[in-house]
Write an enzyme that holds these catalytic residues in place. Sequence first.
Site, PDB file in Angstrom:
ATOM      1  N   PHE A 123       0.694  -1.052   0.076  1.00  0.00           N
ATOM      2  CA  PHE A 123      -0.038   0.043  -0.123  1.00  0.00           C
ATOM      3  C   PHE A 123       0.752   1.327   0.223  1.00  0.00           C
ATOM      4  O   PHE A 123       1.649   1.440   1.094  1.00  0.00           O
ATOM      5  CB  PHE A 123      -0.816  -0.046   1.346  1.00  0.00           C
ATOM      6  CG  PHE A 123      -1.716   1.148   1.374  1.00  0.00           C
ATOM      7  CD1 PHE A 123      -3.121   1.045   0.681  1.00  0.00           C
ATOM      8  CD2 PHE A 123      -1.474   2.074   2.330  1.00  0.00           C
ATOM      9  CE1 PHE A 123      -3.996   1.985   0.901  1.00  0.00           C
ATOM     10  CE2 PHE A 123      -2.322   3.198   2.440  1.00  0.00           C
ATOM     11  CZ  PHE A 123      -3.513   3.203   1.811  1.00  0.00           C
ATOM     12  N   ALA A 124       0.957   1.753  -1.077  1.00  0.00           N
ATOM     13  CA  ALA A 124       1.700   3.157  -1.278  1.00  0.00           C
ATOM     14  C   ALA A 124       1.032   4.397  -1.085  1.00  0.00           C
ATOM     15  O   ALA A 124       0.750   4.963  -2.183  1.00  0.00           O
ATOM     16  CB  ALA A 124       2.739   2.835  -2.587  1.00  0.00           C
ATOM     17  N   GLU A 127       5.195   9.591   1.056  1.00  0.00           N
ATOM     18  CA  GLU A 127       5.932  10.251   0.166  1.00  0.00           C
ATOM     19  C   GLU A 127       7.135  10.915   1.104  1.00  0.00           C
ATOM     20  O   GLU A 127       6.489  11.197   1.998  1.00  0.00           O
ATOM     21  CB  GLU A 127       5.116  11.154  -0.828  1.00  0.00           C
ATOM     22  CG  GLU A 127       4.334  10.303  -1.901  1.00  0.00           C
ATOM     23  CD  GLU A 127       3.758  11.433  -2.787  1.00  0.00           C
ATOM     24  OE1 GLU A 127       4.200  12.710  -2.707  1.00  0.00           O
ATOM     25  OE2 GLU A 127       3.150  10.910  -3.519  1.00  0.00           O
ATOM     26  N   SER A 132       2.235  12.123   7.416  1.00  0.00           N
ATOM     27  CA  SER A 132       0.887  12.298   8.160  1.00  0.00           C
ATOM     28  C   SER A 132      -0.065  13.238   7.359  1.00  0.00           C
ATOM     29  O   SER A 132      -1.301  13.039   7.291  1.00  0.00           O
ATOM     30  CB  SER A 132       1.021  12.964   9.770  1.00  0.00           C
ATOM     31  OG  SER A 132       1.913  12.155  10.534  1.00  0.00           O
ATOM     32  N   ARG A 268      14.863 -16.487  37.866  1.00  0.00           N
ATOM     33  CA  ARG A 268      15.820 -15.717  38.099  1.00  0.00           C
ATOM     34  C   ARG A 268      15.884 -15.468  39.561  1.00  0.00           C
ATOM     35  O   ARG A 268      14.749 -15.046  40.123  1.00  0.00           O
ATOM     36  CB  ARG A 268      15.867 -14.412  37.361  1.00  0.00           C
ATOM     37  CG  ARG A 268      16.660 -13.350  38.050  1.00  0.00           C
ATOM     38  CD  ARG A 268      18.134 -13.449  37.462  1.00  0.00           C
ATOM     39  NE  ARG A 268      19.129 -12.526  37.972  1.00  0.00           N
ATOM     40  CZ  ARG A 268      20.340 -12.396  37.869  1.00  0.00           C
ATOM     41  NH1 ARG A 268      21.067 -13.501  37.313  1.00  0.00           N
ATOM     42  NH2 ARG A 268      21.136 -11.484  38.230  1.00  0.00           N
ATOM     43  N   GLY A 339      16.890  -7.069  33.362  1.00  0.00           N
ATOM     44  CA  GLY A 339      18.088  -6.312  33.884  1.00  0.00           C
ATOM     45  C   GLY A 339      18.974  -6.392  32.612  1.00  0.00           C
ATOM     46  O   GLY A 339      18.778  -6.259  31.403  1.00  0.00           O
ATOM     47  N   GLU A 363       1.061   3.394   9.785  1.00  0.00           N
ATOM     48  CA  GLU A 363      -0.509   3.332   9.419  1.00  0.00           C
ATOM     49  C   GLU A 363      -1.217   4.313  10.347  1.00  0.00           C
ATOM     50  O   GLU A 363      -2.395   4.247  11.086  1.00  0.00           O
ATOM     51  CB  GLU A 363      -1.205   1.901   9.898  1.00  0.00           C
ATOM     52  CG  GLU A 363      -0.525   1.104   8.891  1.00  0.00           C
ATOM     53  CD  GLU A 363      -1.466  -0.087   8.532  1.00  0.00           C
ATOM     54  OE1 GLU A 363      -2.545  -0.307   9.179  1.00  0.00           O
ATOM     55  OE2 GLU A 363      -0.841  -1.379   8.241  1.00  0.00           O
ATOM     56  N   SER A 366       0.704   8.102  16.322  1.00  0.00           N
ATOM     57  CA  SER A 366      -0.446   8.154  17.752  1.00  0.00           C
ATOM     58  C   SER A 366      -0.869   9.461  17.456  1.00  0.00           C
ATOM     59  O   SER A 366      -2.203   9.693  18.018  1.00  0.00           O
ATOM     60  CB  SER A 366       0.634   8.035  18.920  1.00  0.00           C
ATOM     61  OG  SER A 366       1.060   6.765  19.082  1.00  0.00           O
TER      62      SER A 366
HETATM   63  N1  CAA Z   1     -12.141   7.970   7.642  1.00  0.00           N
HETATM   64  C1  CAA Z   1     -12.802   8.474   6.401  1.00  0.00           C
HETATM   65  N2  CAA Z   1     -12.812   9.545   5.701  1.00  0.00           N
HETATM   66  C2  CAA Z   1     -11.789  10.272   6.318  1.00  0.00           C
HETATM   67  C3  CAA Z   1     -11.249  10.040   7.408  1.00  0.00           C
HETATM   68  C4  CAA Z   1     -11.422   8.938   8.135  1.00  0.00           C
HETATM   69  N3  CAA Z   1     -10.698   8.645   9.312  1.00  0.00           N
HETATM   70  N4  CAA Z   1     -10.300  11.200   7.829  1.00  0.00           N
HETATM   71  C5  CAA Z   1     -10.585  12.148   6.659  1.00  0.00           C
HETATM   72  N5  CAA Z   1     -11.483  11.655   5.812  1.00  0.00           N
HETATM   73  C6  CAA Z   1     -12.234  12.144   4.608  1.00  0.00           C
HETATM   74  C7  CAA Z   1     -13.086  13.526   5.150  1.00  0.00           C
HETATM   75  O1  CAA Z   1     -14.175  12.964   5.122  1.00  0.00           O
HETATM   76  C8  CAA Z   1     -13.026  14.299   3.724  1.00  0.00           C
HETATM   77  O2  CAA Z   1     -13.641  13.840   2.585  1.00  0.00           O
HETATM   78  P1  CAA Z   1     -14.994  14.541   1.795  1.00  0.00           P
HETATM   79  O3  CAA Z   1     -14.351  15.631   1.498  1.00  0.00           O
HETATM   80  O4  CAA Z   1     -15.252  13.414   0.794  1.00  0.00           O
HETATM   81  O5  CAA Z   1     -15.818  14.745   3.086  1.00  0.00           O
HETATM   82  C9  CAA Z   1     -11.212  13.826   3.316  1.00  0.00           C
HETATM   83  O6  CAA Z   1     -11.230  12.523   3.895  1.00  0.00           O
HETATM   84  C10 CAA Z   1     -10.518  15.036   3.456  1.00  0.00           C
HETATM   85  O7  CAA Z   1     -10.522  15.317   5.005  1.00  0.00           O
HETATM   86  P2  CAA Z   1      -9.622  16.474   5.718  1.00  0.00           P
HETATM   87  O8  CAA Z   1      -9.871  17.649   4.962  1.00  0.00           O
HETATM   88  O9  CAA Z   1     -10.487  16.603   7.070  1.00  0.00           O
HETATM   89  O10 CAA Z   1      -8.517  15.722   5.818  1.00  0.00           O
HETATM   90  P3  CAA Z   1      -7.167  16.180   6.659  1.00  0.00           P
HETATM   91  O11 CAA Z   1      -6.129  16.918   5.409  1.00  0.00           O
HETATM   92  O12 CAA Z   1      -7.451  17.000   7.701  1.00  0.00           O
HETATM   93  O13 CAA Z   1      -6.417  14.714   6.968  1.00  0.00           O
HETATM   94  C11 CAA Z   1      -6.021  13.125   8.462  1.00  0.00           C
HETATM   95  C12 CAA Z   1      -7.088  14.159   7.687  1.00  0.00           C
HETATM   96  C13 CAA Z   1      -7.036  11.972   9.264  1.00  0.00           C
HETATM   97  C14 CAA Z   1      -4.854  13.929   9.125  1.00  0.00           C
HETATM   98  C15 CAA Z   1      -5.313  12.288   7.097  1.00  0.00           C
HETATM   99  O14 CAA Z   1      -4.429  12.937   6.476  1.00  0.00           O
HETATM  100  C16 CAA Z   1      -4.596  11.096   7.719  1.00  0.00           C
HETATM  101  O15 CAA Z   1      -4.994  10.263   8.021  1.00  0.00           O
HETATM  102  N6  CAA Z   1      -3.213  11.190   7.755  1.00  0.00           N
HETATM  103  C17 CAA Z   1      -2.195   9.819   8.165  1.00  0.00           C
HETATM  104  C18 CAA Z   1      -1.837   9.216   6.944  1.00  0.00           C
HETATM  105  C19 CAA Z   1      -1.445   7.644   7.303  1.00  0.00           C
HETATM  106  O16 CAA Z   1      -2.181   6.955   8.112  1.00  0.00           O
HETATM  107  N7  CAA Z   1      -0.502   7.363   6.692  1.00  0.00           N
HETATM  108  C20 CAA Z   1       0.194   6.029   7.040  1.00  0.00           C
HETATM  109  C21 CAA Z   1       0.906   5.526   5.782  1.00  0.00           C
HETATM  110  S1  CAA Z   1       0.231   3.763   5.536  1.00  0.00           S
HETATM  111  C22 CAA Z   1       1.541   2.804   6.362  1.00  0.00           C
HETATM  112  O17 CAA Z   1       2.080   3.116   7.039  1.00  0.00           O
HETATM  113  C23 CAA Z   1       1.322   1.354   5.735  1.00  0.00           C
HETATM  114  C24 CAA Z   1       2.441   0.578   5.906  1.00  0.00           C
HETATM  115  O18 CAA Z   1       3.193   0.136   4.964  1.00  0.00           O
HETATM  116  C25 CAA Z   1       2.419  -0.152   7.207  1.00  0.00           C
END
Ligand code: CAA
Length: 380
Positions: A123-124, A127, A132, A268, A339, A363, A366
Amino acid sequence: MNFQFTEEQLMIQQTAKEFAEAEIAPTSVERDKKGEFPTEIVKKLADLGFMGMMVSPEYDGAGMDTISYVLAMIEISKVDASVGVIMSVNNSLVNYGLEKWGSDHIKNNFLKPLARGEKLGAFALSEPEAGSDATQQRTYAEKDGSHWVINGIKNWITNGQSADYYIVITQTDPELRHKGITAFMVEKGTPGFEHGVKEDKLGIRSSDTCSLTFTNCRVPEENVIWEVGKGFNFAMNTLNGGRYGIASQAVGIAQASLDASLKYAKERKAFGTEIANHQAIQFKLADMAMKVEAAKLLTLQAAGLKDAGLPYVKEAAMAKLYSSKVSVECALEAIQIHGGYGYVREYLVERYLRDAKITEIYEGTSEIQRIVIARELLKN
Ligand code: CAA
């Protein structure tokens, strides 16, 4: 919520436990040292149906529920969190979204082999400048006839080298912010698509993490997931579903820290008796056990809500936030109980700490989980 597990759920938990002890444990220390991907183990997980656990049989999955997935993930991650994340990405971040939002073309051509475990997914989204703040995608896809041409770089991609199929989130119309983001299915070997070198990580070293580069990479238009402009919503909804996977991984590491500490404390001796007889150690064990239990219950709650078709976004974020915190705390306490022995590779607890830390980062960090929880609380 009722957590009387069914016979089937208990059987899956037992199968995962036995498999982890017999097939994963013997090589986990060496693979961690060498940073070696568990290719053969992933094949065997596929034979058990664990790479497509929740996908319906219609798409060659095992058709199990989310509770079963959580129980299996905990058992696997207890023994090896690297194997846990490989399984979690394939199940939660790849299969889940493809089954829910993929076209028939995508389900038949990509989901089925992924669910059978013949192919591995990645899942990409992340960047170099979009972690975040996931709307800031720089990877760009432009339409050219019946294809899309992708250019850009992704990083921190779990299964980055070993995957066959990649979900790639791109910008397709920068003026539309998140509504100009589109997700694609990209196959390994597509001209213009290359992966980088494996990152030399602190923990989960047996899983592979690397960057991906796209240079005029042409992808057929039928590989668009959901629809053009829906990529951000797809990513957010997929991540909602992924969180109980990482929460389970974190619970597994925390449980392993507790189990190792209980065993060591009974063996221990200090001040003329087993250290388990000292109240200082007993208090640590009690706190660890309470936290593991609470983390497990939160995770099972999120899974149970999902299985019941009820909202689970807040609960999954709480489960991920709390379990990852507990995972780090329990690993640290396990080292303290051991320890000096806890600080060397001879005992596994130092790996638990190295593996636990990433659960607070990937993912959704926190801090992001707190944003998600707060937004859900303030919704109404
Ligand atoms: N569930 C569903 N939809 C959501 C949502 C959620 N939790 N959070 C936001 N949205 C939707 C909103 O409803 C909105 O959609 P509509 O316009 O259709 O209503 C859209 O997303 C944009 O919303 P915001 O303007 O509120 O978004 P934002 O810019 O404030 O960002 C955020 C929201 C929650 C901070 C988001 O950017 C985020 O989750 N960031 C973290 C990204 C992340 O988890 N990255 C991990 C990478 S994957 C990984 O690690 C995989 C691996 O390989 C292990």
